[in-house]
Design a protein around this motif. Sequence first.
Motif, mmCIF file in Angstrom:
data_model
loop_
_atom_site.group_PDB
_atom_site.id
_atom_site.type_symbol
_atom_site.label_atom_id
_atom_site.label_comp_id
_atom_site.label_asym_id
_atom_site.label_seq_id
_atom_site.Cartn_x
_atom_site.Cartn_y
_atom_site.Cartn_z
ATOM 1 N N ILE A 190 -3.381 -17.604 2.661
ATOM 2 C CA ILE A 190 -2.739 -16.672 2.883
ATOM 3 C C ILE A 190 -3.092 -15.617 1.305
ATOM 4 O O ILE A 190 -1.970 -14.210 1.830
ATOM 5 N N PHE A 191 -3.686 -16.121 0.674
ATOM 6 C CA PHE A 191 -3.158 -14.978 -0.677
ATOM 7 C C PHE A 191 -4.552 -13.675 -0.620
ATOM 8 O O PHE A 191 -4.542 -13.268 -0.849
ATOM 9 N N VAL A 192 -5.341 -14.452 0.888
ATOM 10 C CA VAL A 192 -6.414 -13.113 1.164
ATOM 11 C C VAL A 192 -5.666 -12.329 2.015
ATOM 12 O O VAL A 192 -6.006 -11.340 1.685
ATOM 13 N N LEU A 193 -4.570 -12.692 2.187
ATOM 14 C CA LEU A 193 -3.368 -11.871 3.351
ATOM 15 C C LEU A 193 -3.123 -10.777 2.596
ATOM 16 O O LEU A 193 -2.687 -9.643 2.155
ATOM 17 N N ILE A 194 -2.130 -11.363 1.659
ATOM 18 C CA ILE A 194 -1.334 -10.900 0.276
ATOM 19 C C ILE A 194 -2.580 -9.840 -0.072
ATOM 20 O O ILE A 194 -1.862 -8.872 -0.912
ATOM 21 N N ASN A 195 -3.485 -10.195 -0.422
ATOM 22 C CA ASN A 195 -4.197 -9.639 -1.161
ATOM 23 C C ASN A 195 -4.492 -7.966 -0.625
ATOM 24 O O ASN A 195 -4.464 -6.980 -0.630
ATOM 25 N N LEU A 196 -4.979 -7.906 0.508
ATOM 26 C CA LEU A 196 -4.879 -7.056 1.568
ATOM 27 C C LEU A 196 -3.724 -6.100 1.503
ATOM 28 O O LEU A 196 -3.596 -5.132 1.740
ATOM 29 N N SER A 197 -2.443 -7.551 1.114
ATOM 30 C CA SER A 197 -1.202 -6.005 1.931
ATOM 31 C C SER A 197 -0.758 -5.169 0.362
ATOM 32 O O SER A 197 0.095 -4.371 0.443
ATOM 33 N N TYR A 198 -1.166 -5.682 -0.626
ATOM 34 C CA TYR A 198 -1.365 -4.912 -1.537
ATOM 35 C C TYR A 198 -1.660 -3.739 -2.059
ATOM 36 O O TYR A 198 -1.174 -3.083 -1.596
ATOM 37 N N ASN A 199 -2.939 -3.993 -0.891
ATOM 38 C CA ASN A 199 -4.316 -3.152 -1.586
ATOM 39 C C ASN A 199 -3.564 -1.947 0.380
ATOM 40 O O ASN A 199 -3.854 -0.862 -0.745
ATOM 41 N N LEU A 200 -2.949 -2.045 0.864
ATOM 42 C CA LEU A 200 -2.665 -1.612 1.947
ATOM 43 C C LEU A 200 -1.079 -0.938 0.897
ATOM 44 O O LEU A 200 -1.226 0.693 1.314
ATOM 45 N N LEU A 201 -0.440 -1.117 0.513
ATOM 46 C CA LEU A 201 1.122 -0.566 -0.155
ATOM 47 C C LEU A 201 0.591 0.293 -0.912
ATOM 48 O O LEU A 201 1.087 1.608 -0.909
ATOM 49 N N TRP A 202 -0.114 -0.151 -2.127
ATOM 50 C CA TRP A 202 -1.075 0.913 -3.444
ATOM 51 C C TRP A 202 -2.112 2.108 -1.877
ATOM 52 O O TRP A 202 -1.387 3.521 -2.235
ATOM 53 N N TYR A 203 -1.879 2.315 -1.470
ATOM 54 C CA TYR A 203 -3.621 3.009 -0.361
ATOM 55 C C TYR A 203 -2.008 3.985 0.235
ATOM 56 O O TYR A 203 -2.264 4.652 0.347
ATOM 57 N N ALA A 204 -1.320 3.650 1.399
ATOM 58 C CA ALA A 204 -0.020 4.460 1.472
ATOM 59 C C ALA A 204 0.708 5.570 0.512
ATOM 60 O O ALA A 204 0.821 6.435 0.904
ATOM 61 N N ALA A 205 1.013 4.140 -0.379
ATOM 62 C CA ALA A 205 1.653 5.297 -1.403
ATOM 63 C C ALA A 205 0.418 6.147 -2.358
ATOM 64 O O ALA A 205 0.762 7.601 -2.148
ATOM 65 N N SER A 206 -0.440 5.574 -2.627
ATOM 66 C CA SER A 206 -1.551 6.673 -3.563
ATOM 67 C C SER A 206 -2.456 8.105 -2.671
ATOM 68 O O SER A 206 -3.171 9.000 -3.386
ATOM 69 N N ARG A 207 -2.656 7.552 -1.182
ATOM 70 C CA ARG A 207 -2.507 8.662 -0.715
ATOM 71 C C ARG A 207 -2.125 9.816 -0.624
ATOM 72 O O ARG A 207 -2.430 11.171 -0.465
ATOM 73 N N ASP A 208 -0.851 9.774 -0.814
ATOM 74 C CA ASP A 208 0.329 11.218 -1.358
ATOM 75 C C ASP A 208 0.662 10.849 -2.167
ATOM 76 O O ASP A 208 1.288 10.354 -2.342
ATOM 77 N N LYS A 209 -0.016 11.668 -3.131
ATOM 78 C CA LYS A 209 0.092 11.972 -4.552
ATOM 79 C C LYS A 209 1.855 12.542 -4.876
ATOM 80 O O LYS A 209 2.414 12.299 -5.784
ATOM 81 N N GLU A 210 2.646 12.919 -4.220
ATOM 82 C CA GLU A 210 4.293 13.886 -4.081
ATOM 83 C C GLU A 210 4.712 11.778 -4.318
ATOM 84 O O GLU A 210 6.146 12.483 -4.766
#
Length: 204
Positions: free
Chosen positions: A123-143
């Motif tokens: 479950i913590f592998v999946l949580i880590n992936l979800s945090y990476n997904l959140l940061w990727y979704a936000a950081s790909r658009d600096k706006e």
Amino acid sequence: MEKETARIEAFSDGVFAIAITLLVLDLHVPKPEDIKNTSMLISRLQQAWPSYMAFTISFSSIFIMWVNHHKIFKQIYKRNSTVMFANGLILFLVTSVSYPTALLSRFYNTSSAGLVVALYTGIFVLINLSYNLLWYAASRDKELLRPGMTDAAILRISRNYLYGLPTYLAAFAISFVYPAAAIAICVSLWIFWALSSGKVPGPL
């Protein structure tokens, strides 16, 4: 830039609070009719040590997740649908932690320890992936990020979030053979993040 994520953060705080509260439901008080004397009560409480262990490490992990969630939203000022759904995935997985925690408390002291620890670390592998997904979704658009966020800062945070993944995968991989070592790896990682949380934007 006006911050648009206040409702997301407030809702998320509520979910984290509920998730951390659910953990205590698996701590059971012995029934008085089953206890004949003080020695028997002490014995029952000692036998329940996996429940105390599971509660403690899960409470600590969810608390650290909340700290990291707070820190990541200090960098995110605006939201889009991808950010909102990625955050929703984090919340879904956080509320799911209580189930593998219950399995861990009840079966860690049995021949099924390897399986329940694998479910727990998984479950913590999946949580880590979800945090990476959140940061990727936000950081790909600096706006979407706070004003003045540099490419170097974005890269540093991305790396901080990524390095937890191989650690969790290693814990998951050895869970079936060395369950105690897998738990120790996760706990060590959480301790490291707790100690370093004031120095860098924390990963999880």
